[in-house]
Motif scaffolding. Structure first.
Motif, PDB file in Angstrom:
ATOM      1  N   GLY A 141       0.778  -1.233   0.000  1.00  0.00           N
ATOM      2  CA  GLY A 141       0.000   0.000   0.000  1.00  0.00           C
ATOM      3  C   GLY A 141       0.804   1.274   0.000  1.00  0.00           C
ATOM      4  O   GLY A 141       1.980   1.312  -0.362  1.00  0.00           O
ATOM      5  N   SER A 142       0.148   2.335   0.434  1.00  0.00           N
ATOM      6  CA  SER A 142       0.706   3.686   0.424  1.00  0.00           C
ATOM      7  C   SER A 142       1.437   3.971   1.737  1.00  0.00           C
ATOM      8  O   SER A 142       0.868   3.822   2.822  1.00  0.00           O
ATOM      9  CB  SER A 142      -0.425   4.697   0.219  1.00  0.00           C
ATOM     10  N   TYR A 143       2.689   4.426   1.631  1.00  0.00           N
ATOM     11  CA  TYR A 143       3.447   4.781   2.825  1.00  0.00           C
ATOM     12  C   TYR A 143       2.913   6.059   3.462  1.00  0.00           C
ATOM     13  O   TYR A 143       2.991   6.233   4.681  1.00  0.00           O
ATOM     14  CB  TYR A 143       4.930   4.921   2.501  1.00  0.00           C
ATOM     15  N   SER A 144       2.374   6.968   2.663  1.00  0.00           N
ATOM     16  CA  SER A 144       1.794   8.181   3.239  1.00  0.00           C
ATOM     17  C   SER A 144       0.577   7.834   4.096  1.00  0.00           C
ATOM     18  O   SER A 144       0.380   8.403   5.179  1.00  0.00           O
ATOM     19  CB  SER A 144       1.403   9.167   2.129  1.00  0.00           C
ATOM     20  N   ILE A 176      -4.348  -0.836   8.623  1.00  0.00           N
ATOM     21  CA  ILE A 176      -3.052  -1.442   8.311  1.00  0.00           C
ATOM     22  C   ILE A 176      -3.227  -2.730   7.516  1.00  0.00           C
ATOM     23  O   ILE A 176      -2.466  -3.014   6.574  1.00  0.00           O
ATOM     24  CB  ILE A 176      -2.259  -1.711   9.612  1.00  0.00           C
ATOM     25  N   HIS A 177      -4.234  -3.519   7.866  1.00  0.00           N
ATOM     26  CA  HIS A 177      -4.492  -4.756   7.122  1.00  0.00           C
ATOM     27  C   HIS A 177      -4.758  -4.440   5.652  1.00  0.00           C
ATOM     28  O   HIS A 177      -4.256  -5.124   4.757  1.00  0.00           O
ATOM     29  CB  HIS A 177      -5.687  -5.480   7.742  1.00  0.00           C
ATOM     30  N   ARG A 178      -5.514  -3.398   5.407  1.00  0.00           N
ATOM     31  CA  ARG A 178      -5.833  -3.031   4.025  1.00  0.00           C
ATOM     32  C   ARG A 178      -4.647  -2.382   3.326  1.00  0.00           C
ATOM     33  O   ARG A 178      -4.442  -2.573   2.127  1.00  0.00           O
ATOM     34  CB  ARG A 178      -7.040  -2.089   4.022  1.00  0.00           C
ATOM     35  N   ILE A 179      -3.848  -1.628   4.076  1.00  0.00           N
ATOM     36  CA  ILE A 179      -2.666  -0.985   3.479  1.00  0.00           C
ATOM     37  C   ILE A 179      -1.620  -2.032   3.104  1.00  0.00           C
ATOM     38  O   ILE A 179      -1.124  -2.068   1.970  1.00  0.00           O
ATOM     39  CB  ILE A 179      -2.068   0.054   4.446  1.00  0.00           C
ATOM     40  N   VAL A 180      -1.276  -2.895   4.057  1.00  0.00           N
ATOM     41  CA  VAL A 180      -0.201  -3.867   3.838  1.00  0.00           C
ATOM     42  C   VAL A 180      -0.613  -4.932   2.833  1.00  0.00           C
ATOM     43  O   VAL A 180       0.129  -5.224   1.881  1.00  0.00           O
ATOM     44  CB  VAL A 180       0.212  -4.528   5.176  1.00  0.00           C
ATOM     45  N   SER A 181      -1.789  -5.531   3.012  1.00  0.00           N
ATOM     46  CA  SER A 181      -2.182  -6.685   2.205  1.00  0.00           C
ATOM     47  C   SER A 181      -2.953  -6.336   0.944  1.00  0.00           C
ATOM     48  O   SER A 181      -2.844  -7.032  -0.062  1.00  0.00           O
ATOM     49  CB  SER A 181      -3.023  -7.653   3.050  1.00  0.00           C
ATOM     50  N   MET A 182      -3.732  -5.255   1.004  1.00  0.00           N
ATOM     51  CA  MET A 182      -4.657  -4.959  -0.097  1.00  0.00           C
ATOM     52  C   MET A 182      -4.227  -3.769  -0.954  1.00  0.00           C
ATOM     53  O   MET A 182      -4.895  -3.434  -1.931  1.00  0.00           O
ATOM     54  CB  MET A 182      -6.058  -4.719   0.470  1.00  0.00           C
ATOM     55  N   ILE A 194      -4.702   6.506   1.030  1.00  0.00           N
ATOM     56  CA  ILE A 194      -5.422   7.363   1.980  1.00  0.00           C
ATOM     57  C   ILE A 194      -6.927   7.370   1.707  1.00  0.00           C
ATOM     58  O   ILE A 194      -7.744   7.329   2.633  1.00  0.00           O
ATOM     59  CB  ILE A 194      -4.856   8.795   1.938  1.00  0.00           C
ATOM     60  N   GLY A 195      -7.297   7.395   0.442  1.00  0.00           N
ATOM     61  CA  GLY A 195      -8.713   7.439   0.085  1.00  0.00           C
ATOM     62  C   GLY A 195      -9.494   6.221   0.533  1.00  0.00           C
ATOM     63  O   GLY A 195     -10.713   6.304   0.727  1.00  0.00           O
ATOM     64  N   HIS A 196      -8.813   5.091   0.712  1.00  0.00           N
ATOM     65  CA  HIS A 196      -9.483   3.858   1.112  1.00  0.00           C
ATOM     66  C   HIS A 196      -9.695   3.752   2.622  1.00  0.00           C
ATOM     67  O   HIS A 196     -10.432   2.875   3.079  1.00  0.00           O
ATOM     68  CB  HIS A 196      -8.677   2.636   0.647  1.00  0.00           C
ATOM     69  N   ILE A 197      -9.002   4.597   3.393  1.00  0.00           N
ATOM     70  CA  ILE A 197      -9.080   4.466   4.857  1.00  0.00           C
ATOM     71  C   ILE A 197      -9.565   5.758   5.512  1.00  0.00           C
ATOM     72  O   ILE A 197      -9.215   6.034   6.659  1.00  0.00           O
ATOM     73  CB  ILE A 197      -7.710   4.049   5.447  1.00  0.00           C
ATOM     74  N   THR A 198     -10.370   6.529   4.804  1.00  0.00           N
ATOM     75  CA  THR A 198     -10.850   7.805   5.362  1.00  0.00           C
ATOM     76  C   THR A 198     -11.706   7.580   6.613  1.00  0.00           C
ATOM     77  O   THR A 198     -11.650   8.382   7.553  1.00  0.00           O
ATOM     78  CB  THR A 198     -11.660   8.589   4.314  1.00  0.00           C
ATOM     79  N   PHE A 199     -12.509   6.519   6.626  1.00  0.00           N
ATOM     80  CA  PHE A 199     -13.337   6.246   7.804  1.00  0.00           C
ATOM     81  C   PHE A 199     -12.459   5.991   9.026  1.00  0.00           C
ATOM     82  O   PHE A 199     -12.718   6.517  10.120  1.00  0.00           O
ATOM     83  CB  PHE A 199     -14.237   5.030   7.556  1.00  0.00           C
ATOM     84  N   GLU A 200     -11.406   5.182   8.858  1.00  0.00           N
ATOM     85  CA  GLU A 200     -10.506   4.875   9.969  1.00  0.00           C
ATOM     86  C   GLU A 200      -9.762   6.129  10.434  1.00  0.00           C
ATOM     87  O   GLU A 200      -9.572   6.330  11.646  1.00  0.00           O
ATOM     88  CB  GLU A 200      -9.510   3.787   9.565  1.00  0.00           C
ATOM     89  N   ILE A 201      -9.358   6.963   9.486  1.00  0.00           N
ATOM     90  CA  ILE A 201      -8.667   8.216   9.845  1.00  0.00           C
ATOM     91  C   ILE A 201      -9.589   9.113  10.667  1.00  0.00           C
ATOM     92  O   ILE A 201      -9.198   9.660  11.709  1.00  0.00           O
ATOM     93  CB  ILE A 201      -8.168   8.936   8.586  1.00  0.00           C
TER      94      ILE A 201
END
Length: 391
Positions: free
Chosen positions: A267-270, A344-350, A354-361
C-alpha cells in the motif's frame, strides 16, 4: 520560542527518566525489539507443510497404493504411518501422534473398476482447527484430481480424444483468484497484528508507568514549572519523545520486520504514516489518563498488562466484526487499535491508499480529539491543585 524551549526541557527530563529507570529502559528500549522478533518468528514458516497423517488401507490394491502416493506427494500431507486395524484410529488421534487418519475401504478399487461411487473416510482432529481445515482441503484436492484422472481414462476407453476426454471429465470448471493473500498464509495475516500489539502494549505500559511515576515520586510540580504553568506545553513535552521513538519503531517494524518475514507491503506509505501517527498519539493520551489514577508504577503496569487480549478481541481482527454482538462492535469503535488494525491490514495486504481508509482516519481523529481534551483537563486540574498546595 520560550514554549519550544520548555518542550525541549521536558523531553530531556523524560529521556533522563528512562535511562535512569531499569523498568522504563526494559519497556521502551528492549521489549519492542525483542518481542517483535520473538513473537514473529513463531509464524516464520507462515504456511503448514507436511502435517503428519496415518492411513488405514483395507483395500491393499494398486489403486489404493497409488492414492496413498498421491496423498503423500501433496505439500500439506506427510503419511507418517500405515495402521493395521481400525482400533488404532482413536488412539492415534487422541495422543496427537497424527492429525488425521485416512481410511480406504476394502471395496475401493472394485468400485473404481465398475465405475461406481468409491468413497474414502477422513478422521480429522478438529480440536486443532487449523490443521483440520488444511488437511481437509488437501485430501479433497487429491481426491478431486484422482476422480478427474479416472474419468479421463474412462472417456479415452470409449474412443474420445485426449482433449475431449478432459473436457467431458470436468465439464464445470471454476476459476479461483486468490486476492491480497495468494499463498493463503496464516503468517502474512497474523504477523502485522502482532507487530501492532507490541507497539501498542509497550507504549501503553511504559508511558502509563511514566505518568504513575509522576505521582509516586511527587514530581508533577516539575512539569508545571518547566512548562511555565501551561498544560498544552506540558502535554506536548511529555509525549513528544515517545511519539518520535515509537514512530521510528513503526517504520522499522513495517519495513525491516516485514522484509525479514517476507511479507510484501503493497500500500501507500503516506497512508501508513498518517494512520500510525494518529494511533501512537491516541495510545499516548490513553496512557497518561490511565497512569494519572495510580500512585505507583507497578499498579499501573499490572492493570495495563491485562488490557492486551481484551483490546485485541474487540478489534475484530481475530473474529469478524459482523459476527460480533452489537455492544462489542460499539466498544470496538471506541478503541483506537480497531481503526488502526483495519487500516493497516488493508494498506499492507490490499494496497490501500489514503482514500481507502478515510473512515478509519476520521475515527482516530475523533478519538484523539476527545482524549486530548480529557488530558488537558487533567493537567489543568493537577496544575491548579499544585498551585493551591503551594500557597
Amino acid at each position: 520560542m520560550k514554549k519550544i524551549n520548555s518542550i525541549f526541557e521536558i523531553i530531556k527530563r523524560e529521556i533522563n527518566w528512562i535511562i535512569t529507570d531499569l523498568d522504563l529502559i526494559a519497556m521502551f528500549l528492549a521489549a519492542p525489539l525483542f518481542y517483535s522478533f520473538f513473537y514473529g518468528t513463531m509464524y516464520m514458516n507462515k504456511v503448514e507443510h507436511e502435517v503428519p497423517v496415518a492411513v488405514y488401507d483395507e483395500d491393499r490394491s494398486s489403486e489404493s497404493l497409488n492414492l496413498i502416493k498421491q496423498l503423500n506427494a501433496h505439500p500439506s500431507i506427510y503419511i507418517k504411518e500405515e495402521l493395521n486395524s481400525l482400533d488404532e484410529i482413536d488412539k492415534k488421534l487422541f495422543d496427537e501422534e497424527v492429525q488425521s487418519v485416512i481410511f480406504i475401504p476394502n471395496d475401493f478399487s472394485k468400485n473404481l473398476k465398475l465405475n461406481r461411487d468409491s468413497r474414502i473416510k477422513i478422521y480429522l482432529n478438529t480440536h486443532r482447527f487449523l490443521h483440520s481445515n488444511d488437511l481437509n482441503k488437501a485430501v479433497n484436492e487429491v481426491a478431486f484430481s484422482k476422480g478427474e484422472e479416472i474419468r479421463v481414462e474412462y472417456f479415452l476407453s470409449k474412443g474420445f480424444s485426449d482433449e475431449q476426454a478432459k473436457e467431458l471429465a470436468n465439464p464445470l470448471k471454476d476459476e479461483i483468484k486468490l486476492l491480497f493473500n495468494p499463498s493463503e498464509s496464516y503468517g502474512d495475516f497474523l504477523i502485522p497484528a502482532i507487530l501492532i500489539l507490541v507497539l501498542q502494549q509497550t507504549l501503553f505500559m511504559g508511558l502509563g508507568q511514566s505518568m504513575a511515576k509522576e505521582n509516586e515520586t511527587k514530581r508533577f510540580t516539575e512539569l508545571k514549572t518547566l512548562s511555565g504553568n501551561n498544560p498544552l506545553v506540558a502535554l506536548s513535552g511529555k509525549i513528544s519523545f515517545y511519539l518520535i521513538l515509537y514512530f521510528a519503531y513503526a517504520l522499522v517494524f513495517f519495513s525491516v520486520h516485514l522484509s525479514v518475514f517476507k511479507i510484501v507491503f503493497r500500500g501507500s506509505y503516506s497512508a501508513f504514516i498518517i494512520i500510525s501517527v494518529l494511533l501512537l498519539l491516541s495510545i499516548s493520551l490513553m496512557s497518561l489518563i490511565i497512569g494519572n489514577f495510580f500512585s505507583k508504577k507497578v499498579h499501573a503496569l499490572i492493570l495495563i498488562s491485562f488490557t492486551s487480549y481484551p483490546l485485541f478481541f474487540f478489534t475484530g481482527y481475530s473474529w469478524p466484526t459482523f459476527a460480533m454482538p452489537t455492544i462489542a462492535k460499539a466498544i470496538g469503535y471506541l478503541i483506537p487499535t480497531t481503526a488502526y488494525m483495519n487500516a493497516i491490514h488493508r494498506i499492507v495486504s490490499m494496497g490501500a491508499n489514503i482514500g481507502h481508509i478515510t473512515f478509519e482516519i476520521m475515527n482516530l481523529i475523533i478519538i484523539n480529539a476527545v482524549l486530548f481534551i480529557l488530558v488537558l483537563l487533567i493537567f489543568k486540574r493537577r496544575f491548579l491543585k499544585e498551585h493551591q498546595a503551594n500557597q
